[in-house]
Write a protein that holds these residues in place. Structure first.
Motif, PDB file in Angstrom:
ATOM      1  N   SER A 178     -12.764 -78.076 -49.795  1.00 61.42           N
ATOM      2  CA  SER A 178     -13.688 -77.799 -50.900  1.00 61.42           C
ATOM      3  C   SER A 178     -14.920 -77.054 -50.399  1.00 61.42           C
ATOM      4  O   SER A 178     -15.484 -76.214 -51.110  1.00 61.42           O
ATOM      5  CB  SER A 178     -14.095 -79.102 -51.595  1.00 61.42           C
ATOM      6  OG  SER A 178     -14.724 -79.995 -50.678  1.00 61.42           O
ATOM      7  N   GLU A 179     -15.331 -77.347 -49.151  1.00 61.74           N
ATOM      8  CA  GLU A 179     -16.477 -76.644 -48.562  1.00 61.74           C
ATOM      9  C   GLU A 179     -16.156 -75.166 -48.360  1.00 61.74           C
ATOM     10  O   GLU A 179     -16.999 -74.297 -48.637  1.00 61.74           O
ATOM     11  CB  GLU A 179     -16.872 -77.285 -47.234  1.00 61.74           C
ATOM     12  CG  GLU A 179     -17.493 -78.666 -47.339  1.00 61.74           C
ATOM     13  CD  GLU A 179     -16.464 -79.769 -47.526  1.00 61.74           C
ATOM     14  OE1 GLU A 179     -16.859 -80.917 -47.796  1.00 61.74           O
ATOM     15  OE2 GLU A 179     -15.251 -79.481 -47.407  1.00 61.74           O
ATOM     16  N   THR A 202     -16.194 -73.468 -51.783  1.00 63.64           N
ATOM     17  CA  THR A 202     -17.559 -73.226 -52.253  1.00 63.64           C
ATOM     18  C   THR A 202     -18.176 -72.022 -51.552  1.00 63.64           C
ATOM     19  O   THR A 202     -18.798 -71.156 -52.199  1.00 63.64           O
ATOM     20  CB  THR A 202     -18.434 -74.474 -52.021  1.00 63.64           C
ATOM     21  OG1 THR A 202     -17.887 -75.569 -52.759  1.00 63.64           O
ATOM     22  CG2 THR A 202     -19.870 -74.229 -52.449  1.00 63.64           C
ATOM     23  N   LYS A 241     -19.280 -68.291 -53.082  1.00 64.43           N
ATOM     24  CA  LYS A 241     -20.645 -67.783 -52.855  1.00 64.43           C
ATOM     25  C   LYS A 241     -20.601 -66.384 -52.252  1.00 64.43           C
ATOM     26  O   LYS A 241     -21.304 -65.468 -52.711  1.00 64.43           O
ATOM     27  CB  LYS A 241     -21.400 -68.737 -51.931  1.00 64.43           C
ATOM     28  CG  LYS A 241     -22.776 -68.252 -51.479  1.00 64.43           C
ATOM     29  CD  LYS A 241     -23.443 -69.274 -50.578  1.00 64.43           C
ATOM     30  CE  LYS A 241     -24.798 -68.786 -50.075  1.00 64.43           C
ATOM     31  NZ  LYS A 241     -24.656 -67.651 -49.120  1.00 64.43           N
TER      32      LYS A 241
END
Length: 343
Positions: free
Chosen positions: A329-330, A333, A337
């Motif tokens: 999930s990191e 994200t 971005k």
């Protein structure tokens, strides 16, 4: 010692010859092949590129031809000119090209990351009989160090490094004597023969070429003072401080503080997703063979994918990561971005 030095030199030359032969011989893949631009022959970036090419040509779906160049900044021009589809770029060039950072780039270049790669550090080496003992000695010296005209033309990490040193050690181009050569072999030969005053070049640690140099000629490593090094890295977030421990090279009896950064294997966004998936799979799943070709390839690993914070991953690579269960999930994200930043 001389016999051991000669054996190491012959082994290094044999490796470069084998890899260079591979780089030349794989160029027969026709229109379906890909070009991978690297850096000057003999340096770590070139060796990394031909190592990647060797594995890709064993297990990948198309022929990949590694090509020598003058380095990362020039590679951006080669990509834009249609001469290559893949490149090894420094962290700085990867970020600035994909984000269209002015004044170097007027637009966002459509590149994506395939894998983070090896670390490179700025070596500063003089002959033992040199009057240069610190970088502060450059001011007013007329030292033969940088091909600074080429550096200012192409920019990149060499220019960022040169500007930082001039800022903190208070010297200008007028304190230097221009040189016309820029390849590592030319600089090494010139230093050995007394035609070059300070070798400033980015390589991995340790490096066989530097091992041979210090075995053949009495040399001294120039360190960046830790407080200045900290400031340089704060000003240039693509750099990080690195300490080369005493004893890394013969005659090096003190730690050496250096500017360092990471290289990335990138590909044009236009390259097909399934093709890039196959390229990523070929590289990541043959890590042992990569490291057997050259030890600097140890950084080209799934264990280091978190080092990419500068540019989006190619969709083909994301597909592979998800299949392997390493897409977090990191990472999702951060990917979103970065994609938003480069639109």
């Amino acid at each position: 010692m001389k016999e051991a030095s000669m054996r190491r030199l012959l082994l290094s030359l044999c490796l470069i010859l084998i890899l260079a032969t591979s780089a030349i011989s794989v160029g027969c893949g026709g229109e379906e092949g890909l070009s991978l631009v690297t850096a000057s022959v003999g340096g770590d970036v070139y060796l990394a590129g031909v190592s990647l090419g060797e594995v890709l040509n064993r297990y990948g779906p198309v022929t990949v031809t590694p090509e020598a160049s003058t380095g990362s900044a020039r590679n951006v021009e080669l990509l834009e000119g249609g001469y290559a589809e893949m490149a090894l770029l420094s962290a700085l060039d990867t970020y600035e090209a994909t984000h269209g950072v002015a004044p170097r780039f007027e637009k966002n270049h459509a590149y994506s990351v395939v894998m983070p790669g090896h670390m490179a550090a700025f070596y500063r080496i003089v002959r033992e009989d040199s009057d240069i003992t610190t970088m502060a000695d450059i001011k007013g010296s007329g030292a033969r160090i940088w091909p600074y005209e080429m550096t200012r033309k192409y920019g990149g990490v060499w220019l960022a490094d040169l500007n930082a040193l001039q800022k903190y050690y208070d010297f200008t181009d007028d304190d230097l004597t221009a040189i016309s050569y820029y390849t590592l072999p030319d600089m090494i030969d010139a230093l050995k023969e007394g035609r070059h005053d300070l070798l400033s070049y980015t390589l991995g640690v340790p490096n066989a070429t530097i091992t041979e140099l210090v075995n053949d000629v009495d040399c001294r490593f120039i360190s960046i003072e830790p407080d200045i090094l900290e400031q340089i890295c704060e000003d240039n977030p693509y750099f990080f401080p690195y300490t080369m421990e005493a004893g890394t090279y013969e005659g090096q009896d003190q730690d050496v503080h250096m500017v360092a950064y990471v290289y990335f294997l990138i590909v044009k966004n236009e390259v097909d997703e399934d093709l890039v998936y196959d390229l990523a799979k070929a590289l990541y799943e043959h890590y042992d063979e990569l490291t057997a070709i050259h030890p600097l390839m140890k950084d080209y690993s799934l264990d280091h994918i978190d080092r990419n914070t500068v540019a989006p991953w190619h969709p083909g690579v994301v597909k592979y990561f998800k299949e392997k269960g390493v897409w977090t999930s990191e990472l999702e994200t951060l990917q979103n971005k970065l994609l938003a930043e480069v639109q």
